[in-house]
Motif scaffolding. Structure first.
Motif, short mmCIF file in Angstrom:
data_model
loop_
_atom_site.label_atom_id
_atom_site.label_comp_id
_atom_site.label_asym_id
_atom_site.label_seq_id
_atom_site.Cartn_x
_atom_site.Cartn_y
_atom_site.Cartn_z
N UNK A 56 0.81 -1.21 0.00
CA UNK A 56 0.00 0.00 0.00
C UNK A 56 0.85 1.26 0.00
N UNK A 57 1.90 1.26 0.82
CA UNK A 57 2.79 2.42 0.88
C UNK A 57 3.48 2.65 -0.47
N UNK A 58 3.96 1.56 -1.09
CA UNK A 58 4.62 1.67 -2.39
C UNK A 58 3.67 2.21 -3.45
N UNK A 59 2.42 1.72 -3.45
CA UNK A 59 1.42 2.23 -4.39
C UNK A 59 1.19 3.72 -4.20
N UNK A 60 1.08 4.14 -2.94
CA UNK A 60 0.89 5.55 -2.65
C UNK A 60 2.06 6.41 -3.09
N UNK A 61 3.27 5.91 -2.89
CA UNK A 61 4.46 6.65 -3.31
C UNK A 61 4.49 6.83 -4.83
N UNK A 62 4.18 5.77 -5.55
CA UNK A 62 4.20 5.83 -7.01
C UNK A 62 3.11 6.78 -7.51
N UNK A 63 1.89 6.61 -7.02
CA UNK A 63 0.80 7.48 -7.44
C UNK A 63 1.07 8.93 -7.04
N UNK A 64 1.55 9.13 -5.83
CA UNK A 64 1.80 10.48 -5.35
C UNK A 64 2.85 11.19 -6.17
N UNK A 65 3.91 10.48 -6.52
CA UNK A 65 4.99 11.09 -7.31
C UNK A 65 4.52 11.42 -8.73
N UNK A 66 3.89 10.46 -9.38
CA UNK A 66 3.47 10.66 -10.77
C UNK A 66 2.43 11.77 -10.88
N UNK A 67 1.41 11.71 -10.02
CA UNK A 67 0.32 12.68 -10.15
C UNK A 67 0.69 14.07 -9.64
#
Length: 392
Positions: A193-204
């Motif tokens: 979950x944390x990794x998904x949030x990091x990826x989404x947060x950075x890209x968006x």
């Protein structure tokens, strides 16, 4: 829910928010909950149904995202060891201690097994970031302490879902409890979950920087809040932690790029959305209470509420002695405020509804005891946090 009912919820919420502008002595979420209980006796609202998917997919991503996005980054950097400890190991210790107290206190009187007690504890252990954000910071002048409780609440939802899933699986006799497999599942779900949030947060966040129109930036922030959650859930990891991490990541990127104007515009949008979501959620939660609670066991609900405070207080006292940045920055008496600020709410209701959907008509006692303890916690702790903080 139909359109007329939703509009009436928003209208009621608007009136309550407008009357209680300071939101200090009588917290708005509690008023909304009480109104919902009252509306449950009106036939017009009898067909309103609250499900765990409604909470998890409609309401929770928005509330978690705005809480994470608004969370002070300086306090996150300062207290992250306490957040991580309290929301993982600390929460597990609270759950098992709480279950033991329930079993030895009420087991014989209510014919509750230890496993049933553990189910109740798993449902009631998570503290509510929604309640903390909208109640605690409005009713106390201890901002740093409020931030610690809020930070703990933001992250412990991920732990609570994993714990509940394992306990519910044991309860249904679908699988046994193995400590190694539990921690493997916990790490997979949490870190995923944390990794998904990091990826989404950075890209968006990069997309938001690229866009020049404020309206489109708002649309992207909505995609970030809900898209990160749904993507994480699709892959079997924590959508809650994904949304929290994405909100923190966006806030970090905006600070790093010195985009204060963009931050303020997004804050304005989410601050307007927040009371609408809260109005609908807490009123509908109140409507659901009458369907689930059995008042004949009111005394047991009160006992469980007290035991939840005792178990949280014990573990927080141990944490205070062992976590340096808690011991160095707060007084010993502040532990009592942290205990009392551990209000049960949205996540506990979501877990309860997940359990109800799986065991309808098979575990009515557990469901009733849990919802009763949640209501007592929300009303008693929310209404008394302000005077308690003033006396400390």
């Amino acid at each position: 829910m139909n359109a007329y009912q939703i509009i009436s919820f928003i209208l009621i919420g608007t009136i309550i928010f407008a009357i209680d502008k300071k939101k200090e002595y009588i917290p708005v979420p509690v008023l909304l909950l009480i109104v919902g209980i009252g509306l449950s006796f009106i036939p017009f609202y009898h067909d309103v149904v609250l499900t765990e998917k409604m909470i998890l997919h409609w309401f929770l991503p928005a509330l978690l995202f705005v809480s994470a996005y608004e969370f002070p980054l300086k306090d996150f950097k300062k207290y992250y060891p306490a957040f991580i400890t309290l929301s993982t190991i600390g929460m597990l210790f609270v759950a098992f201690l709480f279950a033991g107290l329930i079993y030895f206190t009420l087991g014989s009187a209510l014919s509750l097994s230890f496993l049933a007690a553990l189910v109740i504890a798993a449902i009631l252990t998570p503290t509510d970031p929604v309640s903390v954000v909208n109640i605690l910071k409005k009713s106390t002048n201890k901002d740093d302490l409020a931030d610690v409780v809020e930070g703990e609440s933001l992250f412990n939802d991920g732990t609570s879902v994993v714990l509940f899933t394992v306990v519910a699986g044991i309860y249904s006799n679908q699988k046994g409890f193995h400590i190694l497999s539990f921690f493997q599942e916990f790490l997979l779900v949490s870190l995923g979950g944390i990794l998904t949030g990091l990826i989404f947060g950075y890209i968006f966040s990069k997309i938001i920087f690229w866009l020049n129109h404020r309206e489109y930036q708002v649309m992207v922030s909505l995609i970030l809040a809900y898209g990160g959650f749904l993507t994480a859930e699709h892959f079997g990891v924590s959508g809650v932690l994904a949304t929290v991490t994405a909100g923190l990541m966006l806030s970090f990127e905006l600070e790093k790029q010195n985009r204060e104007q963009t931050r303020n515009y997004l804050r304005g949008f989410w601050e307007n959305i927040n009371p609408v979501v809260l109005s609908i959620l807490f009123i509908v939660m109140g409507l659901e209470v009458q369907k689930l609670i059995q008042l004949s066991e009111w005394w047991a609900m009160l006992v469980i509420f007290v035991l939840s405070l005792i178990s949280r207080e014990i573990i927080l006292l141990i944490s205070y002695k062992t976590i340096p940045n808690l011991r160095e920055r707060f007084k010993f008496t502040d532990v009592h405020i942290m205990t009392w600020a551990g209000i049960k709410g949205t996540m506990s209701v979501a877990l309860l509804l997940m359990f109800k959907d799986q065991y309808a008509n098979q575990a009515d006692m557990i469901i009733s005891l849990a919802i009763g303890a949640i209501i007592i916690s929300m009303v008693v702790q929310s209404l008394s946090i302000y005077p308690l903080s003033k006396r400390s």
